[in-house]
Design an enzyme around this catalytic site. Sequence first.
Site, PDB file in Angstrom:
ATOM      1  N   ILE A 296       0.840  -1.194   0.000  1.00 27.32           N
ATOM      2  CA  ILE A 296       0.000   0.000   0.000  1.00 27.32           C
ATOM      3  C   ILE A 296       0.882   1.254   0.000  1.00 27.32           C
ATOM      4  O   ILE A 296       2.022   1.215   0.464  1.00 27.32           O
ATOM      5  CB  ILE A 296      -0.945  -0.012   1.225  1.00 27.32           C
ATOM      6  CG1 ILE A 296      -1.926   1.162   1.200  1.00 27.32           C
ATOM      7  CG2 ILE A 296      -0.181  -0.093   2.526  1.00 27.32           C
ATOM      8  CD1 ILE A 296      -3.050   1.061   2.225  1.00 27.32           C
ATOM      9  N   CYS A 297       0.329   2.339  -0.533  1.00 27.16           N
ATOM     10  CA  CYS A 297       0.948   3.663  -0.488  1.00 27.16           C
ATOM     11  C   CYS A 297       2.213   3.687  -1.363  1.00 27.16           C
ATOM     12  O   CYS A 297       2.139   3.443  -2.547  1.00 27.16           O
ATOM     13  CB  CYS A 297       1.211   4.059   0.965  1.00 27.16           C
ATOM     14  SG  CYS A 297       1.640   5.790   1.237  1.00 27.16           S
ATOM     15  N   ALA A 298       3.356   3.970  -0.783  1.00 27.69           N
ATOM     16  CA  ALA A 298       4.613   3.992  -1.540  1.00 27.69           C
ATOM     17  C   ALA A 298       5.243   2.613  -1.655  1.00 27.69           C
ATOM     18  O   ALA A 298       6.130   2.397  -2.479  1.00 27.69           O
ATOM     19  CB  ALA A 298       5.599   4.956  -0.872  1.00 27.69           C
TER      20      ALA A 298
END
Length: 181
Positions: free
Chosen positions: A101-103
């Site tokens: 998730i995210c970066a």
Amino acid sequence: MAKVLVPLAQGCEELEAVTIIDLLRRAGIEVTTAGLTPGIIKASRGVQLVPDVTLDIALQDAYDMVVLPGGMPGAANLKADPRILRLLKDMAEAGKYTAAICAAPMALAEAGVLNGRQATSYPGFLDDLPGVVVSTAAVVQDGKVLTSRGPGTAMDFALALVEILTGVDKRRQVEAALVRS
């Protein structure tokens, strides 16, 4: 019972890490948190997380899924760790689930797991990568690879992981208890 590894790197996004760990455990999934470094992990907003074990100890076991929380510099620390990259490659080659998730999807990309796949991430982290079809959806599943956008999508992401590992009925049960609506 499904077994999931959640590696925790210094500078990880605490909202994502805790949401993933909490919801998977609510579903009865065995979750092991593993610090890339020994001791307490200081997350991106200063929250201190205590992993169950170190990554070296965790890697002595087998898992059905590995889930990478994002945040910076946590995701960069995951991407730079050869143990994580080897684990991601091994999981993919074994036909097991990898998720980020995210970066953190940049670690999946670095390990070659996203080649030829659709994925999503925090804006800008997957742009211009050859072989990755970038989506703006909150959660993207392409085969046994799951990705999500960021802290705001952490609950949807964790619930998708619950559904994959335990089925839609358990997902509904966990979600109902959260009183999201």
